[in-house]
Design an enzyme around this catalytic site. Structure first.
Site, PDB file in Angstrom:
ATOM      1  N   LYS A  22      -6.479  59.033  16.399  1.00  0.00           N
ATOM      2  CA  LYS A  22      -6.293  60.274  15.628  1.00  0.00           C
ATOM      3  C   LYS A  22      -7.003  61.439  16.311  1.00  0.00           C
ATOM      4  CE  LYS A  22      -9.005  61.266  11.899  1.00  0.00           C
ATOM      5  NZ  LYS A  22      -9.593  62.617  11.976  1.00  0.00           N
ATOM      6  N   ASN A  23      -8.261  61.229  16.664  1.00  0.00           N
ATOM      7  CA  ASN A  23      -9.029  62.359  17.191  1.00  0.00           C
ATOM      8  C   ASN A  23      -8.618  62.748  18.609  1.00  0.00           C
ATOM      9  OD1 ASN A  23     -10.325  62.406  14.791  1.00  0.00           O
ATOM     10  ND2 ASN A  23     -12.308  61.674  15.540  1.00  0.00           N
ATOM     11  N   ARG A 121     -18.734  72.660   6.943  1.00  0.00           N
ATOM     12  CA  ARG A 121     -18.216  72.423   8.303  1.00  0.00           C
ATOM     13  C   ARG A 121     -18.126  73.775   8.993  1.00  0.00           C
ATOM     14  NH1 ARG A 121     -15.337  66.926   8.964  1.00  0.00           N
ATOM     15  NH2 ARG A 121     -14.980  66.862  11.185  1.00  0.00           N
ATOM     16  N   ASP A 305     -18.647  58.453  12.521  1.00  0.00           N
ATOM     17  CA  ASP A 305     -17.460  57.976  11.807  1.00  0.00           C
ATOM     18  C   ASP A 305     -17.494  56.461  11.558  1.00  0.00           C
ATOM     19  OD1 ASP A 305     -16.487  60.530  11.730  1.00  0.00           O
ATOM     20  OD2 ASP A 305     -14.982  60.253  13.296  1.00  0.00           O
TER      21      ASP A 305
END
Ligand code: UD1
Length: 421
Positions: A22-23, A121, A305
């Site tokens: 995903k990243n 964030r 994560d």
């Protein structure tokens, strides 16, 4: 809302193939705006975040199609340079479009990404990097306007090795005249994938994987094709699920070099881990022991994560397990939910202490965020009896076919409701 039904107690056995990252895919999709014709990406996971990124490209006037795991993006003639609020908010990391839009259009209008479930964030480092490249940035109520008639190469010292800010700086620097040097750059493997893609597009860029990245011009090429590498956090998730439930599992297409601290920690807990390029095996029998302190740090440190997943794997260990979170202040929201399973967890600011218990019992849980939600599923696999995990779309942001993969290993799990991608 989806409801994940998990009945714990089954040991996991068999093999599964790890999804694409995903990243890695998200910044590449954003960077495809720089391509003057077509990008073809293979091994793309089916995730709501990926669909949101594709929808942003479509809104900007690009073609974006999916056929199985292949995304084809045509960015020959995008037609607008703004992203509306609802699209910005569908994907946490939508700020990664700022650099590509500035590079392609000399202009970007976006709404400010809201706070996220992991705490505030901020995007100050992204904006600072773009300003150093010559962008004028106005922060207006609810939005940001970035403009640059011309981007100029610059020295960009990052005060923190932010992954997203490094990516934005790398992409915008491709459109700048002269050399850009990014200092204290993030070193995550996803940065190397982005560098590989930017090179395919015609960028002279080097240094990804080290703290200093240099970008020195761009000669556009016609077609770029890239295979998205395996997702190191998804791989860590299946390893931790096995540590929770016990069993013997082979991960195919995993990249062990990208997950060394996770593998070392699982070994320290008593898991039998063997790894070679493209393959990781884990065997778990009997009660595991607490690892040394798990301290999250930027790559190559222990990934933030993966910490919630490892916490799930520590709920029944012998001895106390200590976690120190250095990246996100809101990382422990799953801890309260894990306590419903019978876990003993104490939180003090960035510190979490897990005292292993003999057994866990099923409970009704609410997923607080992507990795926290996956941690609840993992923990429920190691609990006796049925659990329900109520999830407001977090898990499908990052996992492609989590329930099918786990069922393939013998887990009793199914998911009711929620959109599939
Ligand atoms: C990326 C990952 C995310 C992972 C995180 C840390 C993607 C799509 N997401 O997120 O899964 O958890 O890296 O490994 O790749 N910060 C600032 N100012 C900024 C930017 C960041 O202070 O302008 C701070 C953040 O608050 C955080 C730290 O820097 O404390 C690291 O964040 P960053 O590396 O930017 O994370 P993301 O790129 O958002």
């Amino acid at each position: 809302m989806s409801i994940w039904h998990v009945t714990g107690g089954e040991r996991l056995r068999g093999s599964l193939r790890i999804q694409g990252s995903k990243n890695a895919v998200l910044p590449v999709i954003a960077a495809s705006l720089l391509c003057s014709s077509e990008t073809e990406l293979t091994n793309c996971p089916r995730l709501s975040d990926v669909e949101a990124a594709m929808d942003i490209l479509r809104y900007l006037g690009c073609q974006a199609e999916r056929d199985g795991d292949v995304l084809t993006i045509g960015s020959a003639s995008p037609s607008r340079c703004d992203i509306p609020r609802d699209l910005m908010h569908r994907m946490r990391s939508s700020v990664i479009f700022l650099g590509p839009m500035l590079a392609r259009f000399g202009e970007a209008h976006v709404s400010v990404p809201g706070g996220c479930e992991l705490g505030p964030r901020p995007i100050d480092l992204h904006l600072q990097a773009l300003r150093l490249l010559g962008a004028e940035i106005r922060e207006e109520p609810g939005g940001i306007v970035c403009q640059a008639a011309r981007l100029r190469g610059a020295e960009i010292p990052l005060t923190l090795p932010s992954v997203g800010a490094t990516e934005n700086a790398m992409i915008a620097a491709c459109a700048a005249e002269g050399e850009t040097v990014i200092y204290n750059a993030a070193r995550e493997p996803e940065i190397e994938t982005l560098q590989e893609y930017l090179r395919l597009l015609g960028a002279q860029i080097s240094g990804a994987g080290s703290p200093v990245i240099r970008v020195n011009g761009f000669t556009p090429r016609e077609h770029a094709g890239l295979r998205i590498p395996p997702d190191r956090i998804a791989a860590a998730t299946y390893l931790c699920c096995t540590a929770c439930a016990g069993g013997d599992v082979d991960l195919l297409d995993a990249e062990p070099d990208h997950m060394a601290p996770v593998l070392e920690t699982l070994e320290a807990m008593g898991c039998a881990v063997t790894a070679r390029p493209g393959h990781v095996h884990i065997g778990v029998s009997g009660r595991l022991r607490a690892p040394g302190a798990v301290v999250t740090r930027p790559y190559p440190g222990f990934p933030t994560d993966a910490a919630p997943l490892l916490m799930a794997a520590c709920l029944k260990v012998t001895g106390p397990a200590v976690f120190i979170e250095n990246i996100f202040s809101g990382r422990y929201r799953h801890a309260e939910e894990l306590r419903r399973l019978g876990a003993d967890i104490t939180i003090r600011g960035p510190l979490a202490m897990v005292t292993g218990v003999e057994s866990l019992h099923g409970a009704n849980l609410t997923s607080p965020d992507l990795r926290g939600g996956a941690a609840l599923v993992a923990a429920a696999l190691g609990a006796e009896g049925p659990s329900l995990v109520y999830d407001d779309g977090h898990i499908r942001r990052g996992y492609d076919g989590l329930e099918e993969s786990l069922r393939g290993l013998g887990a009793q799990i199914w998911c009711e409701g929620g959109e599939r991608y």
